[in-house]
Design an enzyme around this catalytic site. Sequence first.
Site, PDB file in Angstrom:
ATOM      1  N   CYS A 236       0.827  -1.217   0.000  1.00 36.87           N
ATOM      2  CA  CYS A 236       0.000   0.000   0.000  1.00 36.87           C
ATOM      3  C   CYS A 236       0.856   1.259   0.000  1.00 36.87           C
ATOM      4  CB  CYS A 236      -0.935   0.013   1.208  1.00 36.87           C
ATOM      5  SG  CYS A 236      -2.178  -1.292   1.185  1.00 36.87           S
ATOM      6  N   PHE A 237       2.088   1.122   0.485  1.00 33.16           N
ATOM      7  CA  PHE A 237       2.974   2.285   0.595  1.00 33.16           C
ATOM      8  C   PHE A 237       4.196   2.170  -0.320  1.00 33.16           C
ATOM      9  CE2 PHE A 237       0.903   1.523   4.713  1.00 33.16           C
ATOM     10  CZ  PHE A 237       0.163   2.683   4.821  1.00 33.16           C
TER      11      PHE A 237
END
Length: 268
Positions: A236-237
Site C-alpha cells: 500500500c505504501f
Amino acid sequence: MGLAVYNSINLDIRFPPCCYKKLLSPAVVPYNNPNATVGVTPFTVADLEKCQPSLAKGLKELLQYEGDVEEDLCMTYQISYTEFGQVKTRILKPGGQDTPVTKENRKDFVQSYVDWLLNKSILNQFQAFYLGFHSVCASNALIMLRPEEVETLVCGSPNFDLEELRKVTNYDGYSPHDLPIKNFWDIVMNLSKDLQKRLLLFSTGSDRIPVGGMSEMTFKMSRIDNTEMLPMSHTCFNQLVLPSYQSKKIMKQKLLIAIQNAEGFGIE
C-alpha cells in the site's frame, strides 16, 4: 477502477483490449440523456481473439471454409453457450433458428455473433461499469486517448528502468551509501527482466509503472536488523523492508526466496 485512475494508482488487472474500447464509446457521457446507449462499439473477430481465442479461431475457419457451408456445417443463426454451468441457446436475429448459415451470409453471421458476445450479452452490466468509471473520471481529455492509452492509465506501463527507481528511492534507517543498499541495487540490476518484474510486484503490488515512468513513483526502503528474516513489503505504501544483510550472497538468496514465493494476499 475509476478511483484508482483518479488517485494515480496502478491496478494489477488484465482486461481484454475490447473493454477499453467500450469505455471510450463514447469517450464522454452523453449530457442530460440518461437513456443514451453507452459502452457499445463495433467489433471484429480480431477483437474477440484477444479474449476468446478458441472461439475466434473457429469463426475464422468458418469464414475461410471452401466447401458447402450450409450442407457441411449445418449451422443456423442460433448459438449455444454455457452460463453458470448450464448450456443455453441464443437466437441472433428474428427467425434465426430457421435461417441456415451459408457461404453468402456467413460474414453477417460472424458479425452478429461477435456483436452479441461483446456488446448485447453484457449490455446492462457494462453500462453500469461504464457509468461508474466515468462518474469518477469524467473528462473531455478522454476524447484524445486511444484504448491502449486508457489501459496504460489503469495498469501502468510494462516498460521500466530500475535506475530511475533507484534515483527516487527514499530510505528509512539506511543511507544510499550503506553496504546493504549498495549490494541490493547491484543484485537487482543484474536480475533477469522477469525477476525484476516480480520484485516490483512484490514491493508495490503491481509489475507496471505510472504513465510518467518510474520517476513519478514513490518507493521506500526500510531497515530491520533481524537478518534471519526474509525481506518484507507494504504494498500500500510501495515500501520494501530489507534486513541489514552484510553478505551479498545471503541477501540474494533471501531476496529471491521472497519474491519467487510471494502470492500477494494469497488469492490465485
